[in-house]
Design a protein around this motif. Structure first.
Motif, PDB file in Angstrom:
ATOM      1  N   ALA A 183       0.839  -1.206   0.000  1.00  0.00           N
ATOM      2  CA  ALA A 183       0.000   0.000   0.000  1.00  0.00           C
ATOM      3  C   ALA A 183       0.872   1.254   0.000  1.00  0.00           C
ATOM      4  O   ALA A 183       0.593   2.221  -0.724  1.00  0.00           O
ATOM      5  CB  ALA A 183      -0.938  -0.013   1.213  1.00  0.00           C
ATOM      6  N   ALA A 184       1.936   1.232   0.784  1.00  0.00           N
ATOM      7  CA  ALA A 184       2.827   2.407   0.853  1.00  0.00           C
ATOM      8  C   ALA A 184       3.543   2.627  -0.475  1.00  0.00           C
ATOM      9  O   ALA A 184       3.752   3.768  -0.910  1.00  0.00           O
ATOM     10  CB  ALA A 184       3.844   2.222   1.986  1.00  0.00           C
ATOM     11  N   MET A 185       3.923   1.545  -1.132  1.00  0.00           N
ATOM     12  CA  MET A 185       4.589   1.665  -2.424  1.00  0.00           C
ATOM     13  C   MET A 185       3.645   2.299  -3.455  1.00  0.00           C
ATOM     14  O   MET A 185       4.011   3.229  -4.172  1.00  0.00           O
ATOM     15  CB  MET A 185       5.071   0.289  -2.907  1.00  0.00           C
ATOM     16  N   ARG A 186       2.419   1.791  -3.528  1.00  0.00           N
ATOM     17  CA  ARG A 186       1.454   2.334  -4.493  1.00  0.00           C
ATOM     18  C   ARG A 186       1.103   3.786  -4.157  1.00  0.00           C
ATOM     19  O   ARG A 186       1.010   4.629  -5.039  1.00  0.00           O
ATOM     20  CB  ARG A 186       0.174   1.486  -4.509  1.00  0.00           C
ATOM     21  N   TYR A 187       0.895   4.045  -2.877  1.00  0.00           N
ATOM     22  CA  TYR A 187       0.564   5.409  -2.427  1.00  0.00           C
ATOM     23  C   TYR A 187       1.600   6.411  -2.912  1.00  0.00           C
ATOM     24  O   TYR A 187       1.277   7.517  -3.333  1.00  0.00           O
ATOM     25  CB  TYR A 187       0.509   5.412  -0.898  1.00  0.00           C
ATOM     26  N   SER A 188       2.869   5.995  -2.876  1.00  0.00           N
ATOM     27  CA  SER A 188       3.948   6.936  -3.177  1.00  0.00           C
ATOM     28  C   SER A 188       4.214   7.087  -4.666  1.00  0.00           C
ATOM     29  O   SER A 188       4.824   8.060  -5.097  1.00  0.00           O
ATOM     30  CB  SER A 188       5.238   6.479  -2.480  1.00  0.00           C
ATOM     31  N   VAL A 189       3.792   6.122  -5.443  1.00  0.00           N
ATOM     32  CA  VAL A 189       4.092   6.161  -6.881  1.00  0.00           C
ATOM     33  C   VAL A 189       2.903   6.663  -7.699  1.00  0.00           C
ATOM     34  O   VAL A 189       3.078   7.462  -8.629  1.00  0.00           O
ATOM     35  CB  VAL A 189       4.519   4.771  -7.402  1.00  0.00           C
ATOM     36  N   LEU A 190       1.698   6.197  -7.356  1.00  0.00           N
ATOM     37  CA  LEU A 190       0.545   6.432  -8.235  1.00  0.00           C
ATOM     38  C   LEU A 190      -0.166   7.750  -7.959  1.00  0.00           C
ATOM     39  O   LEU A 190      -0.142   8.260  -6.848  1.00  0.00           O
ATOM     40  CB  LEU A 190      -0.460   5.278  -8.092  1.00  0.00           C
ATOM     41  N   GLY A 191      -0.792   8.270  -8.991  1.00  0.00           N
ATOM     42  CA  GLY A 191      -1.720   9.387  -8.825  1.00  0.00           C
ATOM     43  C   GLY A 191      -1.084  10.706  -8.459  1.00  0.00           C
ATOM     44  O   GLY A 191      -1.638  11.472  -7.678  1.00  0.00           O
ATOM     45  N   GLY A 192       0.055  11.002  -9.009  1.00  0.00           N
ATOM     46  CA  GLY A 192       0.627  12.311  -8.727  1.00  0.00           C
ATOM     47  C   GLY A 192       1.964  12.451  -9.392  1.00  0.00           C
ATOM     48  O   GLY A 192       2.545  11.467  -9.862  1.00  0.00           O
ATOM     49  N   GLY A 193       2.462  13.659  -9.464  1.00  0.00           N
ATOM     50  CA  GLY A 193       3.768  13.864 -10.067  1.00  0.00           C
ATOM     51  C   GLY A 193       3.647  14.157 -11.545  1.00  0.00           C
ATOM     52  O   GLY A 193       2.650  13.821 -12.198  1.00  0.00           O
ATOM     53  N   LYS A 194       4.674  14.777 -12.065  1.00  0.00           N
ATOM     54  CA  LYS A 194       4.650  15.226 -13.463  1.00  0.00           C
ATOM     55  C   LYS A 194       5.039  14.121 -14.428  1.00  0.00           C
ATOM     56  O   LYS A 194       4.871  14.251 -15.619  1.00  0.00           O
ATOM     57  CB  LYS A 194       5.616  16.401 -13.617  1.00  0.00           C
ATOM     58  N   ARG A 195       5.640  13.054 -13.903  1.00  0.00           N
ATOM     59  CA  ARG A 195       6.091  11.934 -14.759  1.00  0.00           C
ATOM     60  C   ARG A 195       7.137  12.399 -15.755  1.00  0.00           C
ATOM     61  O   ARG A 195       7.226  11.885 -16.875  1.00  0.00           O
ATOM     62  CB  ARG A 195       4.913  11.269 -15.499  1.00  0.00           C
ATOM     63  N   LEU A 196       7.929  13.380 -15.357  1.00  0.00           N
ATOM     64  CA  LEU A 196       8.940  13.956 -16.241  1.00  0.00           C
ATOM     65  C   LEU A 196       9.939  12.914 -16.722  1.00  0.00           C
ATOM     66  O   LEU A 196      10.300  12.868 -17.903  1.00  0.00           O
ATOM     67  CB  LEU A 196       9.686  15.074 -15.494  1.00  0.00           C
ATOM     68  N   ARG A 197      10.410  12.064 -15.808  1.00  0.00           N
ATOM     69  CA  ARG A 197      11.432  11.085 -16.197  1.00  0.00           C
ATOM     70  C   ARG A 197      10.889  10.043 -17.179  1.00  0.00           C
ATOM     71  O   ARG A 197      11.549   9.750 -18.182  1.00  0.00           O
ATOM     72  CB  ARG A 197      12.041  10.458 -14.940  1.00  0.00           C
ATOM     73  N   PRO A 198       9.696   9.495 -16.926  1.00  0.00           N
ATOM     74  CA  PRO A 198       9.132   8.610 -17.954  1.00  0.00           C
ATOM     75  C   PRO A 198       8.973   9.304 -19.307  1.00  0.00           C
ATOM     76  O   PRO A 198       9.269   8.707 -20.341  1.00  0.00           O
ATOM     77  CB  PRO A 198       7.762   8.232 -17.368  1.00  0.00           C
ATOM     78  N   LEU A 199       8.510  10.542 -19.289  1.00  0.00           N
ATOM     79  CA  LEU A 199       8.314  11.252 -20.555  1.00  0.00           C
ATOM     80  C   LEU A 199       9.640  11.431 -21.280  1.00  0.00           C
ATOM     81  O   LEU A 199       9.721  11.260 -22.503  1.00  0.00           O
ATOM     82  CB  LEU A 199       7.647  12.615 -20.303  1.00  0.00           C
ATOM     83  N   LEU A 200      10.695  11.751 -20.538  1.00  0.00           N
ATOM     84  CA  LEU A 200      12.018  11.890 -21.155  1.00  0.00           C
ATOM     85  C   LEU A 200      12.501  10.554 -21.713  1.00  0.00           C
ATOM     86  O   LEU A 200      13.194  10.508 -22.729  1.00  0.00           O
ATOM     87  CB  LEU A 200      13.019  12.437 -20.135  1.00  0.00           C
TER      88      LEU A 200
END
Lengths: 297, 297
Positions: free
Chosen positions: B36-53
């Protein structure tokens, strides 16, 4: 009763120490304090059980020692990172490890968190970047094995089970599950990675080695719990009775000391049976199964 | 002035979100709280800049989007782990991130440490275990690039430089070195990994993409420091003025706000120049260079 490591294993422990010396960044390189903390936590201590299992796993399928060098170092680097984080105030809050102040005591908490983080990354880099001794396919297999053993279904998950267990009565199933993740996964991975990196293990051999690794991990843990009761603080390098004082569930606390000793013995025999289809090339693994149960610390 | 992500980039941000949803273990699987903590921290937020790059780096050398899927997810997983650990009480001691309570507030400190640890392992597993879309050689190259970017000569090292910088007057050189490690290394790695995984980038292209990545990372950081002064807490998702309140050195505090704005602009132009030998297939990278400097949060 063979309480000590055999001579070939002692030589391999010296060998991995040299590899570790070489691959760990020195404090002459910035950021100095971080590099000093990384070296402090990895070098000059510990039984090097995981590297030895890795070398022995390679030998068991007829591999060469140098094929396992960097994976052996990577395993110890991962083990050291896990100890640094386990010892943090928010986790087990330990101040003594391998007879020395823990990393966050010798340095500081933030540096300890980062040293652990950087060590985990270094471990993967060591295997990815191993020129000459192994195929790309076998290195990827070893990385996959290591990553799975470190993650939420392996070591980190085991620590999470452990957190949920403090002060609570565990069943034997729950205790075994915790240890199978917390220490068993990496020990199993060590044996497998050594064999994988040779590029010459078949799937039956890998299955047997995985089974052996899980059993040795269990035997090692039961012995650890026994040493927490019977061991000497100076020899075991951490406070004797620390687990009991912390009200942590242990094999002796759940099944009694004599039953725990019998379980260690039984697990050793099962581990040796898992190697029955291997010849004398698996002798190092057999020696390590004996060491796991007979070691004095 | 193009403050928003372009439509193709927005679609890629949605795409990586789906990949992340799939690869992150669910709380139905034990240990639940850790997952739950892993998903909470990764999903549903952030600009996703690194994936986009990463996607844009793959496109720049003519690769297919699916070749970068798992590396894109791995990069965001690494980024999330670094934020969890940076926010810990022993580090930056932040209670708000992306407009939500930080992981150690929403869960607890031990779980936050472990969630970060498990996420780092997951990232390497994602790339090692990517069936079908890339060669073994290219996956190993990407793992090497990622590991170096995460370690003591990359992100973790940058955080160590940062620790040593609080409350101290830094030179512009020291400030740039800190950010080149702390955020620049992973941003540079993102562009490179995307290109590496296609298996069709030559060494000249990789060198130019590495240069582009470093410059975009710098531009992004300068803009971050400017937003710390001019941004709105609700929009930037963390406390406005947090760096200044903590007496952290920033580009505006060292060179002045106007000079910082000029430096961001200059860095954008240098980044675009690094792409001069690329054609229209590098348009996503160019869009991201603009976004780094023009973004409102």
């Amino acid at each position: 009763m063979r309480p000590d490591l055999t001579e070939p294993l002692k030589l391999l422990a010296v060998r991995v120490e040299r590899v570790l010396e070489q691959v760990l960044p020195t404090p002459e390189l910035e950021p100095s304090r971080l590099h000093a903390a990384m070296r402090y936590s990895v070098l000059g201590g510990g039984k090097r059980l995981r590297p030895l299992l890795c070398y022995a796993g390679a030998a068991a399928v007829g591999g060469r020692t140098e094929q396992a060098d960097r994976a052996a170092a990577a395993l110890e680097v991962i083990h050291a990172y896990s100890l640094i984080h386990d010892d943090l105030p928010a986790m087990d809050d330990d101040d003594l490890r391998r007879g020395k102040p823990t990393c966050h005591i010798a340095f500081d908490e933030a540096t300890a968190i980062l040293a652990g983080d950087a060590l985990q990354a270094l471990a993967f880099e060591l295997i990815a970047n191993d020129p000459g001794h192994s195929t790309e396919r076998s290195r990827l297999a070893a990385i996959r094995t290591l990553a799975l053993a470190c993650g939420s279904q392996g070591m980190a998950g085991g620590q999470a089970f452990d957190l949920g267990a403090v002060g609570r009565q565990l069943t034997e199933f729950e205790l075994k599950r915790m240890h199978a993740h917390k220490t068993g996964a990496l020990i199993r991975a060590a044996v497998l990675m050594g064999a994988e990196l040779t590029g010459q293990a078949d799937s039956h051999q890998l299955a047997q080695l995985a089974r052996f690794g899980s059993l040795v991990g269990l035997a090692f843990q039961i012995r650890d719990d026994i040493l927490d009761i019977e061991g000497d603080t100076e020899i075991i390098g951490k406070r004797q009775g620390a687990d009991i004082a912390r009200n942590k569930p242990t094999f002796p606390s759940i099944m009694g000391l004599d039953a725990a000793k019998a379980a260690a013995e039984d697990t050793r025999q099962q581990a040796l049976s898992a190697l029955s289809s291997f010849g004398p090339e698996a002798e190092l693994l057999r020696d390590l199964a004996h060491y796991a149960v007979d070691r004095p610390s």
